[in-house]
Motif scaffolding. Structure first.
Motif, PDB file in Angstrom:
ATOM      1  N   MET A  46       0.824  -1.211   0.000  1.00 48.21           N
ATOM      2  CA  MET A  46       0.000   0.000   0.000  1.00 48.21           C
ATOM      3  C   MET A  46       0.859   1.263   0.000  1.00 48.21           C
ATOM      4  N   THR A  47       2.032   1.200   0.685  1.00 45.62           N
ATOM      5  CA  THR A  47       2.900   2.378   0.720  1.00 45.62           C
ATOM      6  C   THR A  47       3.387   2.727  -0.683  1.00 45.62           C
ATOM      7  N   ALA A  48       3.746   1.700  -1.469  1.00 45.89           N
ATOM      8  CA  ALA A  48       4.217   1.957  -2.834  1.00 45.89           C
ATOM      9  C   ALA A  48       3.146   2.649  -3.653  1.00 45.89           C
ATOM     10  N   ARG A  49       1.900   2.230  -3.479  1.00 52.53           N
ATOM     11  CA  ARG A  49       0.787   2.858  -4.206  1.00 52.53           C
ATOM     12  C   ARG A  49       0.652   4.334  -3.822  1.00 52.53           C
ATOM     13  N   LYS A  50       0.828   4.649  -2.565  1.00 53.93           N
ATOM     14  CA  LYS A  50       0.717   6.041  -2.108  1.00 53.93           C
ATOM     15  C   LYS A  50       1.866   6.893  -2.663  1.00 53.93           C
ATOM     16  N   ILE A  51       3.059   6.318  -2.706  1.00 60.72           N
ATOM     17  CA  ILE A  51       4.197   7.040  -3.282  1.00 60.72           C
ATOM     18  C   ILE A  51       3.956   7.291  -4.769  1.00 60.72           C
ATOM     19  N   GLU A  52       3.418   6.294  -5.464  1.00 54.34           N
ATOM     20  CA  GLU A  52       3.081   6.472  -6.882  1.00 54.34           C
ATOM     21  C   GLU A  52       2.059   7.584  -7.062  1.00 54.34           C
ATOM     22  N   THR A  53       1.103   7.669  -6.155  1.00 56.27           N
ATOM     23  CA  THR A  53       0.087   8.719  -6.251  1.00 56.27           C
ATOM     24  C   THR A  53       0.706  10.098  -6.089  1.00 56.27           C
ATOM     25  N   VAL A  54       1.637  10.219  -5.147  1.00 58.75           N
ATOM     26  CA  VAL A  54       2.338  11.501  -4.973  1.00 58.75           C
ATOM     27  C   VAL A  54       3.103  11.860  -6.242  1.00 58.75           C
ATOM     28  N   LEU A  55       3.839  10.897  -6.782  1.00 57.80           N
ATOM     29  CA  LEU A  55       4.613  11.162  -8.000  1.00 57.80           C
ATOM     30  C   LEU A  55       3.694  11.525  -9.162  1.00 57.80           C
ATOM     31  N   ALA A  56       2.598  10.783  -9.331  1.00 56.86           N
ATOM     32  CA  ALA A  56       1.660  11.071 -10.420  1.00 56.86           C
ATOM     33  C   ALA A  56       1.083  12.476 -10.290  1.00 56.86           C
ATOM     34  N   THR A  57       0.733  12.864  -9.076  1.00 57.84           N
ATOM     35  CA  THR A  57       0.160  14.201  -8.866  1.00 57.84           C
ATOM     36  C   THR A  57       1.176  15.288  -9.181  1.00 57.84           C
ATOM     37  N   LEU A  58       2.425  15.106  -8.756  1.00 57.93           N
ATOM     38  CA  LEU A  58       3.469  16.086  -9.055  1.00 57.93           C
ATOM     39  C   LEU A  58       3.742  16.160 -10.559  1.00 57.93           C
ATOM     40  N   LEU A  59       3.681  15.019 -11.244  1.00 57.32           N
ATOM     41  CA  LEU A  59       3.865  15.015 -12.695  1.00 57.32           C
ATOM     42  C   LEU A  59       2.736  15.759 -13.397  1.00 57.32           C
ATOM     43  N   VAL A  61       2.203  22.063  -5.668  1.00 63.61           N
ATOM     44  CA  VAL A  61       1.139  21.185  -5.180  1.00 63.61           C
ATOM     45  C   VAL A  61       1.193  21.218  -3.661  1.00 63.61           C
ATOM     46  N   SER A  62       0.122  21.633  -3.040  1.00 65.03           N
ATOM     47  CA  SER A  62       0.115  21.756  -1.587  1.00 65.03           C
ATOM     48  C   SER A  62       0.068  20.385  -0.927  1.00 65.03           C
ATOM     49  N   VAL A  63       0.503  20.350   0.316  1.00 68.07           N
ATOM     50  CA  VAL A  63       0.423  19.107   1.088  1.00 68.07           C
ATOM     51  C   VAL A  63      -1.033  18.676   1.211  1.00 68.07           C
ATOM     52  N   ASP A  64      -1.936  19.632   1.388  1.00 73.95           N
ATOM     53  CA  ASP A  64      -3.361  19.285   1.503  1.00 73.95           C
ATOM     54  C   ASP A  64      -3.866  18.612   0.228  1.00 73.95           C
ATOM     55  N   GLN A  65      -3.416  19.099  -0.938  1.00 73.83           N
ATOM     56  CA  GLN A  65      -3.810  18.460  -2.193  1.00 73.83           C
ATOM     57  C   GLN A  65      -3.319  17.020  -2.257  1.00 73.83           C
ATOM     58  N   LEU A  66      -2.096  16.803  -1.834  1.00 78.36           N
ATOM     59  CA  LEU A  66      -1.542  15.452  -1.854  1.00 78.36           C
ATOM     60  C   LEU A  66      -2.299  14.527  -0.905  1.00 78.36           C
ATOM     61  N   VAL A  67      -2.674  15.043   0.246  1.00 76.99           N
ATOM     62  CA  VAL A  67      -3.464  14.250   1.191  1.00 76.99           C
ATOM     63  C   VAL A  67      -4.785  13.830   0.550  1.00 76.99           C
TER      64      VAL A  67
END
Length: 236
Positions: A1-14, A21-27
């Motif tokens: 599950m952690t890998a999926r969350k890291i992928e989500t952060v990377l995808a959002t930044l891309l 991108v605010s921390v709140d957006q990433l949350v």
């Protein structure tokens, strides 16, 4: 599950490359409306892990800190989406100028960058969802443009199978029905072309309660009148 969350952060930044991108957006992207109590601290950990990974790959800092969040530093040639947009724009220009051989090459090269649906349906946050819809719309436009250029080049016989598959995959996309009707008419299959219209009519009415749009109706009427359809070439 952690890998999926890291992928989500990377995808959002891309998706938001070059923007903060605010921390709140990433949350929100990671946990939607139900974040855990330590969600913000978890985001900091994911960012730290991404920084290390990207630093090893590129040898330079890629994730920059800017209050209230982060931005991703990426070169244009590293991002397939930017290359796709450039090729699509160039293809449009060639098509408008009547240079359909060049346009077809550009559209085909652009579509060759795709490896399946955007984000493969793995992310359902608001940023990822809207991005996936936007990029899918661009892919459909590029596909229609490519087919229009091939029709203009008289390559209709090679398009029947492609368009039939596209209609099966995207049954509510009227443009593909229109193009298949033109293709079949130019292959001297007028009855089949008219049946495609009836199929579109049944599908649109059954799924959306709508009649075919003006462009589709105009092609049907042209076929019924045996008009010269949009400069149809004589031979394939």
């Amino acid at each position: 599950m952690t890998a999926r969350k890291i992928e989500t952060v990377l995808a959002t930044l891309l998706i938001k490359s070059g923007q903060i991108v605010s921390v709140d957006q990433l949350v929100t992207e990671i946990w939607s409306q139900d974040p855990p109590r330590r969600a913000v601290n978890s985001v900091y950990v994911y960012i730290s892990q991404l920084r290390k990974m990207l630093g090893r790959l590129s040898g330079e800092p890629r994730i920059l800190t800017h209050a209230p969040g982060y931005s991703l530093d990426i070169h244009d040639e590293e991002f397939d989406l930017l290359i796709f947009q450039r090729l699509l724009a160039q293809g449009r220009e060639r098509a408008r100028a009547g240079r359909h051989e060049a346009a077809d090459r550009l559209f085909t090269e652009a579509l060759g960058l795709w490896r399946g649906p955007t984000l493969s349906g793995l992310y359902d946050g608001p940023v990822a969802t809207s991005f996936a819809a936007w990029t899918e719309a661009m892919r459909m436009e590029c596909t229609e443009n490519m087919i229009d250029s091939r029709l203009a080049l008289g390559r209709h016989r090679e398009l029947v199978g492609l368009l039939s598959n596209l209609i099966s995959e995207f049954p509510l996309r009227e443009g593909f029905y229109r193009q298949l009707m033109l293709t079949l008419e130019r292959c001297e299959r007028r009855a089949d072309a008219l049946e495609v219209y009836q199929s579109a009519r049944r599908t649109l009415r059954g799924e959306l309660g709508l009649a075919p749009g003006p462009a589709l109706q105009a092609v049907q009427l042209s076929i019924l009148r045996a008009d010269d359809l949009v400069g149809a070439p004589v031979a394939a």
